[in-house]
Structure formats: structure tokens, C-alpha cells
Design an enzyme around this catalytic site. Structure first.
Site, PDB file in Angstrom:
ATOM      1  CD  GLU A  13      -2.102  -0.687   7.569  1.00 49.65           C
ATOM      2  OE1 GLU A  13      -1.307  -1.514   8.062  1.00 49.65           O
ATOM      3  OE2 GLU A  13      -2.138  -0.435   6.352  1.00 49.65           O
ATOM      4  CB  CYS A  64      -0.895  -0.016   1.237  1.00 53.56           C
ATOM      5  SG  CYS A  64      -1.750   1.543   1.526  1.00 53.56           S
ATOM      6  CB  CYS A 113      -3.898   0.164  -4.991  1.00 59.62           C
ATOM      7  SG  CYS A 113      -5.049  -0.486  -3.769  1.00 59.62           S
ATOM      8  CG  HIS A 171     -10.185   4.692  -0.506  1.00 57.67           C
ATOM      9  ND1 HIS A 171      -9.042   5.247  -1.017  1.00 57.67           N
ATOM     10  CD2 HIS A 171      -9.768   3.794   0.419  1.00 57.67           C
ATOM     11  CE1 HIS A 171      -7.984   4.715  -0.429  1.00 57.67           C
ATOM     12  NE2 HIS A 171      -8.392   3.825   0.445  1.00 57.67           N
ATOM     13  CD  GLU A 179      -5.631  -1.425   2.670  1.00 57.29           C
ATOM     14  OE1 GLU A 179      -4.834  -1.721   1.778  1.00 57.29           O
ATOM     15  OE2 GLU A 179      -5.591  -0.369   3.300  1.00 57.29           O
ATOM     16  CB  THR A 222      -3.421   3.159   5.372  1.00 50.31           C
ATOM     17  OG1 THR A 222      -4.267   2.105   5.752  1.00 50.31           O
ATOM     18  CG2 THR A 222      -2.353   2.670   4.437  1.00 50.31           C
ATOM     19  CE1 TYR A 276      -8.763   0.576  -0.970  1.00 49.20           C
ATOM     20  CE2 TYR A 276      -9.183  -1.704  -0.421  1.00 49.20           C
ATOM     21  CZ  TYR A 276      -8.786  -0.446  -0.048  1.00 49.20           C
ATOM     22  OH  TYR A 276      -8.392  -0.210   1.235  1.00 49.20           O
TER      23      TYR A 276
HETATM   24 FE1  SF4 Z   1      -3.365   1.863  -0.016  1.00 46.89          FE
HETATM   25 FE2  SF4 Z   1      -4.778   1.037  -2.094  1.00 46.89          FE
HETATM   26 FE3  SF4 Z   1      -5.913   2.624  -0.274  1.00 46.89          FE
HETATM   27 FE4  SF4 Z   1      -4.016   3.517  -1.981  1.00 46.89          FE
HETATM   28  S1  SF4 Z   1      -6.091   2.778  -2.499  1.00 46.89           S
HETATM   29  S2  SF4 Z   1      -4.159   3.962   0.183  1.00 46.89           S
HETATM   30  S3  SF4 Z   1      -2.666   1.759  -2.116  1.00 46.89           S
HETATM   31  S4  SF4 Z   1      -5.168   0.531   0.026  1.00 46.89           S
HETATM   32 FE    FE Z   2      -6.854   1.247   1.960  1.00 47.35          FE
END
Ligand code: SF4
Ligand code: FE
Length: 483
Positions: free
Chosen positions: A257, A100, A299, A292, A447, A191, A296
């Protein structure tokens, strides 16, 4: 300085006065701590990639607000192409770190705050949008990393924030002064807080009138007086202290975290983006979570690419890359991973412009994206473990491999195909262990379940956005039903 280099970023973090605790002790320099440094390296990668000409179009963009070239992680999306580029950038960063890289929460909170502060000002004549824009320009001009803090500890899940036995279980305003507010509470599972210059705090759920003091949003430096962090444990975290990098699986990168405590923190008026406008708490949560959940689809796909590659290398080293069931498992992993990417791209491509001017993802598809992320990485991990074999969890340590007496035996008996060193074979198995069970499993597997909201949160949004009434009408029309 609209773009910092990775080194400048690290130096800037070293100058901060962060209050970080781990194993009951204060960590004086997180940048030099062997457990914490890999997580800083992941954020540093967002700066390093932005310096590389081949990634300039993906990693950087000219800000319409400052006129300067900025890192995309500080950008307000101006089009559906921007939304798609965001997902592609996140996939790239996942591929380069297998962890991450933490900087997305700030980007997602910027874009949610942009439209929600605009809407709030329109209704109440407040000046939150101006406050936010001044903060955004400050961030863009300095290329800062900003955390987004949403998740309160929540105490009794059956009770509203104001009804909790302990009033601090949701972060709230405890004092209003002429020059600002004082807040108290905590944000959990943070995070990237440790590696950020600033944080944007947001409420975690929709709120009613009785929760007015909890409907609060603002930005402040991560080393503001009264803030301290307690680092969370990860499986195998202390392996990073053993001086045996191979055993970590990913010696350079990681994530961290923390539970972050806000113990009577003063927030000046010009950093406040919401204070009591409880009707807008729900929109802020919904939009931030939507962005967000889109994230995902980028990432986790990038990290998935590394895991798929690792499984394929393990098959090569085991001498079975041509076995039909192995080939088929790798195809399945790719199918699942690309399906997640397709969801991230689809919710971006069907994004729309908000009244404030920025672009927002299609909320239904963003929630479908994240719902799939709560499942597919588990299957991808299962297939990787299947291909890797049991040695991934039973192999001796790097120190045994390097030991003059034991090493030759480890080398002899744990070799796969003859031309590949045992060391390389163990390295790739440790990487798979790291991604599926070790420190990176926090950022990949678990996660995927809980980050950006647990599965039920997406199901609620899917039921709200799914337009079931329209679908019933379709069925009745086809069946010639007249009521
Ligand atoms: Fe981490 Fe993915 Fe959230 Fe970005 S989107 S902060 S890489 S978990
Ligand atoms: Fe996250």
C-alpha cells in the site's frame, strides 16, 4: 495484444517511470526490490492464470466492445453470471497468492464509471461516457492493470472537503485550462498503485455544491508528471531483505500500500469522467463501494482457504489432526469462510441491469457481505492461531535452523510428528504468522476491517437499503394493528 503474459506484464511495468519512495529513499526499480517484488508477483498471477487453459472461462471473456478475448479484470459485467464469475475468479486468485492481487479496484471502478458517466451525460449532455469507453477500450486492447483511487486523507472528519483548513486534504481541481484540468491532493492506502499502468481517480464521499471542485474523476498513467508514492510499512516487511525466505511465510507473494501524492497533475479533457457534477459523486462512491464489497466475498475467501489449509497442516504436523476440538475448529473456519462466499455469490445472483446496460450487484447484500468480512476473518485467524500453537510466534529464524552449530538443536527440539521435518513444520507456522500478523495481515485481517470502507459505512448502507418501513408494516399486519 489483448492478453499479456505475466512476463510481458512485468516487462511493461519496468518501462514505467514510477516515482516510488520507501524508507526515505527513491526506489529505482520497484520490480527488483525485495520488499516490493512480491506484490508485483501477485498482480502477475492475474496474467499467468489467464494463460492457463483450465482457467480460461473464469479468467477471460470476449469483450463486447473490442470483440477480442480479454482478461476478466478489465471486463464490464454483462449478466449476473458475469458477476458470479468475478467472485469465483477472485477466490481463485486469493487461493494462488494468499495475498491481495490488487487488480480488482480497477475492475470495480470500470463498472461504476460505466453507469455513472452514462447517467451524468443523460442529465447534462456531457461526453464522459464516451471518454470512459475510449479509455476502457485502450485498457482492454493492451491488457493493462488499472488502480482505482478513492480514499482521500480527509483531515477533520467533521468538515466537508471545501471547509478543511488545508484545501488539499481532498483531491481537487486547482486549474481549468482549454485542454484539461490540473488536480492536487492525495489518495491514501493505495493498494496496487505501484503495480498499475493507469489509475482511475474518484471522489471519496457524497458532495454538495460548495464541493464542486472536489467532485472530480479521471484516468491517468501512474507515472504522470507530478505523481509520487510513499510506500506504507507492514509488520515484518524487512524480513524480505534478510535472504531467509522461510521467515517471510509467503516467499513469493504479497501486497503493498502507498500514500499517493498528486502534486499539480495535468489531466487532458478526454480522460475526464466527472468535473463539477457533484450530485453524481455519491452514486459513484456507492456503486464502486458496492462492487468492491462484493469483491471481498471472493478474495478474502480465497486467502481464507489457504489459512484453513495451513491450520489443518499445522494440526497434522503437531500430531493432533484427530482431536475432536481441532476437527471442530477447522469445521467452524470453513463454515465462516463459506458464509462469506455465499454472500459474495448472493449479491451477484440478485444483481440487476443498470440503465446504461451493465450489471450491478444487489447493494444491500453486497454491504452485508462486507460487514461479515469485517468480522469472520478475525475469528478464522483466532482459530488458526489456536490450532497452530505458540511456536508460530516464538520459533527461531531460518538462519538458526541452517546454522551448523544451532541447527541440529532447533531441528531436534522443535520437531512435531517424527516423519515431518522441522523445516516443514516451521514453514507452515510462518505462513500462519504471515496471514494473521505479518505482511499479509494488511491484506487479510486489517483490510477485512477497513478495505472497501470501514464497518460503519456498510451499516449506513444497510440502514438505507434495508426497507424498515416495509418490515414494520408486516409486523402490524400480522398483529392486526390498525392505526
Ligand atoms: Fe485486494 Fe481483495 Fe481489494 Fe482485490 S478485492 S484489490 S484482492 S483487497
Ligand atoms: Fe482492498
Amino acid at each position: 495484444m489483448a492478453l499479456m503474459t505475466g512476463e510481458q506484464y512485468v516487462e511493461s511495468m519496468k518501462k514505467m517511470n514510477l516515482q516510488v519512495y520507501m524508507f526515505g529513499k527513491k526506489i529505482e526499480c520497484p520490480a527488483e526490490d525485495p520488499i516490493l517484488r512480491p506484490s508485483m508477483n501477485s498482480v502477475k498471477m492475474t496474467y499467468d492464470l489467464a494463460q492457463m487453459p483450465e482457467y480460461q472461462d473464469l479468467m477471460t471473456v470476449v469483450s463486447p466492445y473490442t470483440g477480442e478475448r480479454i482478461n476478466r479484470f478489465t471486463h464490464i459485467h454483462q449478466s449476473t453470471q458475469d458477476l458470479m464469475n468475478k467472485v469465483k475468479m477472485q477466490r481463485l486468485c486469493g487461493q494462488k497468492t494468499a495475498a491481495c492481487f490488487q487488480r480488482c479496484v480497477g475492475m470495480d471502478s470500470f463498472n461504476a464509471e460505466f453507469s455513472v458517466t452514462y447517467d451524468t451525460d443523460k442529465k447534462y449532455g456531457t461526453h464522459y461516457h464516451e471518454n470512459f469507453m475510449n479509455f476502457l477500450k485502450y485498457v482492454q486492447e493492451r491488457d493493462l492493470t488499472v488502480d482505482g483511487a478513492m480514499t482521500d486523507p480527509k483531515g477533520d472528519r467533521g468538515l466537508a472537503p471545501h471547509a478543511q483548513q488545508d484545501p488539499d486534504l481532498y483531491l481537487h481541481v486547482v486549474e481549468r485550462r482549454a485542454d484539461g484540468i490540473v488536480v492536487r491532493g492525495a489518495k491514501a492506502h493505495q493498494t496496487g498503485f505501484i503495480n498499475s499502468h493507469e489509475v482511475i481517480v474518484m471522489p471519496t464521499i457524497s458532495m454538495g455544491e460548495d464541493d464542486k471542485d472536489y467532485a472530480v474523476s479521471f484516468a491517468c498513467p501512474t507515472d504522470a508528471k507530478g505523481i509520487f508514492m510513499i510506500v506504507g510499512r507492514q509488520s515484518c516487511d524487512t524480513r524480505k531483505m534478510e535472504g531467509a525466505p522461510m521467515d517471510t511465510g509467503n516467499p513469493t507473494f504479497g501486497g503493498t500500500e502507498a500514500l499517493v501524492i498528486f502534486d499539480n497533475v495535468f489531466i487532458p479533457n478526454d480522460r475526464i469522467f466527472m468535473d463539477g457534477e457533484y450530485e453524481f459523486a455519491g452514486s459513484l462512491v456507492e456503486r464502486f463501494a458496492g462492487y468492491h464489497r462484493q469483491s471481498y466475498g471472493g478474495c478474502k475467501v480465497g486467502v481464507g482457504d489457504v489459512l484453513i489449509g495451513a491450520a489443518a497442516v499445522a494440526a497434522d504436523y503437531n500430531g493432533c489432526p484427530k482431536a475432536s476440538h481441532v476437527k471442530d475448529k477447522i469445521i467452524e473456519m470453513q463454515h465462516l469462510n463459506e458464509t462469506l462466499f455465499a454472500c459474495g455469490i448472493a449479491c451477484s445472483a440478485l444483481g440487476t441491469q443498470t440503465e446504461s446496460g451493465n450489471f450491478i450487484i444487489n447493494l444491500l447484500l453486497a454491504n452485508v457481505c462486507k460487514q461479515n468480512v469485517t468480522r469472520f476473518p478475525y475469528e478464522i485467524v483466532r482459530l488458526a492461531e489456536d490450532i497452530a500453537g505458540g511456536l508460530m510466534v516464538t520459533a527461531p529464524s531460518e538462519k538458526d535452523l541452517k546454522d551448523p552449530k544451532l541447527g541440529p538443536y532447533v531441528d531436534k527440539y522443535l520437531r512435531g510428528v517424527g516423519v515431518v521435518s522441522t523445516e516443514n513444520r516451521l514453514k507452515i507456522l510462518r505462513l500462519i504468522e504471515n496471514l494473521s500478523l505479518g505482511t499479509a495481515a494488511v491484506g487479510y485481517r486489517t483490510e477485512s476491517m477497513h478495505g472497501a470502507g470501514s464497518p460503519q459505512a456498510q451499516r449506513i448502507m444497510i440502514s438505507r437499503q434495508g426497507n424498515l418501513g416495509m418490515k414494520k408494516k408486516l409486523a402490524k399486519a400480522i398483529a392486526h394493528i390498525e392505526e
